[in-house]
Design a protein around this motif. Structure first.
Motif, short mmCIF file in Angstrom:
data_model
loop_
_atom_site.label_atom_id
_atom_site.label_comp_id
_atom_site.label_asym_id
_atom_site.label_seq_id
_atom_site.Cartn_x
_atom_site.Cartn_y
_atom_site.Cartn_z
N ARG A 195 -5.52 41.80 25.56
CA ARG A 195 -5.13 42.29 26.98
C ARG A 195 -4.60 43.69 26.87
O ARG A 195 -3.60 43.97 26.17
N CYS A 196 -4.82 44.55 27.96
CA CYS A 196 -4.30 45.88 27.75
C CYS A 196 -4.49 46.42 29.07
O CYS A 196 -5.13 45.81 30.18
N ARG A 197 -4.01 47.67 29.30
CA ARG A 197 -4.16 48.46 30.76
C ARG A 197 -4.69 49.72 30.27
O ARG A 197 -4.08 50.42 29.08
N LEU A 198 -5.36 50.40 31.27
CA LEU A 198 -5.73 51.62 31.05
C LEU A 198 -4.72 52.62 31.92
O LEU A 198 -4.65 52.44 33.09
N SER A 199 -3.83 53.22 31.21
CA SER A 199 -2.84 54.12 32.08
C SER A 199 -2.74 55.51 31.84
O SER A 199 -3.07 56.06 30.72
N LEU A 200 -2.13 56.06 32.83
CA LEU A 200 -1.83 57.52 32.97
C LEU A 200 -0.49 57.67 32.59
O LEU A 200 0.52 56.96 32.81
N ALA A 201 -0.33 58.61 31.60
CA ALA A 201 0.98 58.73 31.01
C ALA A 201 1.41 60.27 30.75
O ALA A 201 0.39 61.19 30.76
N SER A 206 -7.17 45.36 31.69
CA SER A 206 -8.50 44.69 30.78
C SER A 206 -8.19 43.70 30.04
O SER A 206 -6.97 43.45 29.53
N GLU A 207 -9.03 42.90 29.43
CA GLU A 207 -9.01 41.80 28.62
C GLU A 207 -10.29 41.63 27.87
O GLU A 207 -11.37 42.15 28.51
N ALA A 208 -10.45 41.00 26.83
CA ALA A 208 -11.82 40.73 26.26
C ALA A 208 -12.64 40.01 27.05
O ALA A 208 -11.96 39.12 27.67
#
Ligand code: AMP
Length: 295
Positions: free
Chosen positions: A101-107, A189-191
């Protein structure tokens, strides 16, 4: 071995592509193993054949998997949902798998004043996921300069390559260590298990069998088996807390006025429910993992 599996020809075989090495490899292998798919002859560089399920496992580069599944080289694939979005290939997401599990983030660098996506107008953004970022910017009506980098995106602002980055984040530690602040989540997102859009009947049937096994494994991972002793007058309150799959099992104890209650609880509710059970007078609480849960 089941007769059907013994007689499976190549045409009746399911080809599953998984990541050769990297973050998804362990989770993918563990899931297949928990689904009872055994590989006895080990893995060579590219593929392995299961001995007890008509499946061939193809070990491929993660970023190539959506294309191979779209083209039917593999019938199924295990990839991150973020990659499905990025690649835009015509594949079906048939099951979310609950790992990676993760996220696509703006930093942006910690000192940067950031209010909204509009602040990106005319700025340089480094990312490994340019198609996804381009789409987000287009929808927001923003023009920015995209730099595609394939690894260590988080160092781009420090070396003057970009004003902001878009990257996958799980704990946020990497961003923090590099002096960056996460300001937007572009997607989660996750697999997931993806399938070719037009499977033949034998593969579609095998996919259903595999999905049934995966659902049982995932349900078990999310649940615990619980046993406890409680005074009989507290049973109605305990049943409220432990509804179980149908209803809890209740067995009388040798001590008069007491019963043993067996049920299933969700991993996420675990600590809260244990506290409430104790308040209801529950004693001798035992909690055990569940290996499979047929749902
Ligand atoms: P990689 O092994 O780095 O190529 O990543 C493969 C996939 O793992 C990505 O497409 C994501 O779906 C997932 N992933 C990448 N980074 C992370 C992370 N930090 N935490 C969890 N999952 C991740």
């Amino acid at each position: 071995m089941h007769e059907f599996f013994q007689t499976a020809t190549m045409k009746q075989q399911l080809k599953i592509a998984i990541q050769k090495s990297g973050r998804l490899y362990d989770g993918s292998m563990r899931l297949l193993r928990d689904c009872g798919i055994r590989v006895e002859n080990g893995y060579d560089q590219l593929k392995a054949t299961a001995t007890n399920f008509p499946v061939e496992i193809l070990l491929l580069r993660n970023s190539d998997i959506p294309q191979y599944v779209e083209e039917g080289v593999a019938h199924l694939g295990i990839v991150g949902e973020n990659l499905v979005v990025e690649k835009g290939r015509k594949v079906r997401v048939v099951q979310r798998l609950g790992f990676s599990r993760c996220r696509l983030s703006l930093a942006v660098p910690r000192g940067t004043n950031y209010q909204s996506l509009k602040d990106l107008q005319g700025k340089k953004i480094a990312t490994s996921y340019p198609a996804t970022v381009r789409e987000v910017l287009k929808t927001a009506g923003i023009e920015a300069e995209l730099h595609k980098i394939s690894g260590s995106v988080e160092i781009a602002p420090n070396i003057g390559l970009a004003d902001a980055i878009v990257d996958l984040v799980s704990s946020g530690n990497t961003l923090f260590k590099n002096g960056l602040r996460e300001v937007e989540t572009l997607l989660k997102s996750e697999a997931c298990l993806v399938a070719n859009a037009s499977l033949e009947a034998p593969q579609a049937e095998l996919l259903e069998e595999l999905r049934f096994r995966i659902r049982s494994v995932l349900a078990a991972r999310k649940s615990k088996y619980i046993l406890l002793n409680a005074p009989d007058e507290q049973l109605p309150a305990i049943f409220e807390l432990l509804p179980g799959m149908k209803s809890p099992t209740v067995l009388p104890l040798a001590t008069k006025g007491w019963s043993s209650v067996h049920s299933v609880i969700g991993e996420e509710d675990f600590w809260e429910i244990i506290g409430q059970l104790k308040q209801c007078g529950a004693e001798g609480i035992l909690v055990a993992p569940i290996e499979k849960m047929v749902v």
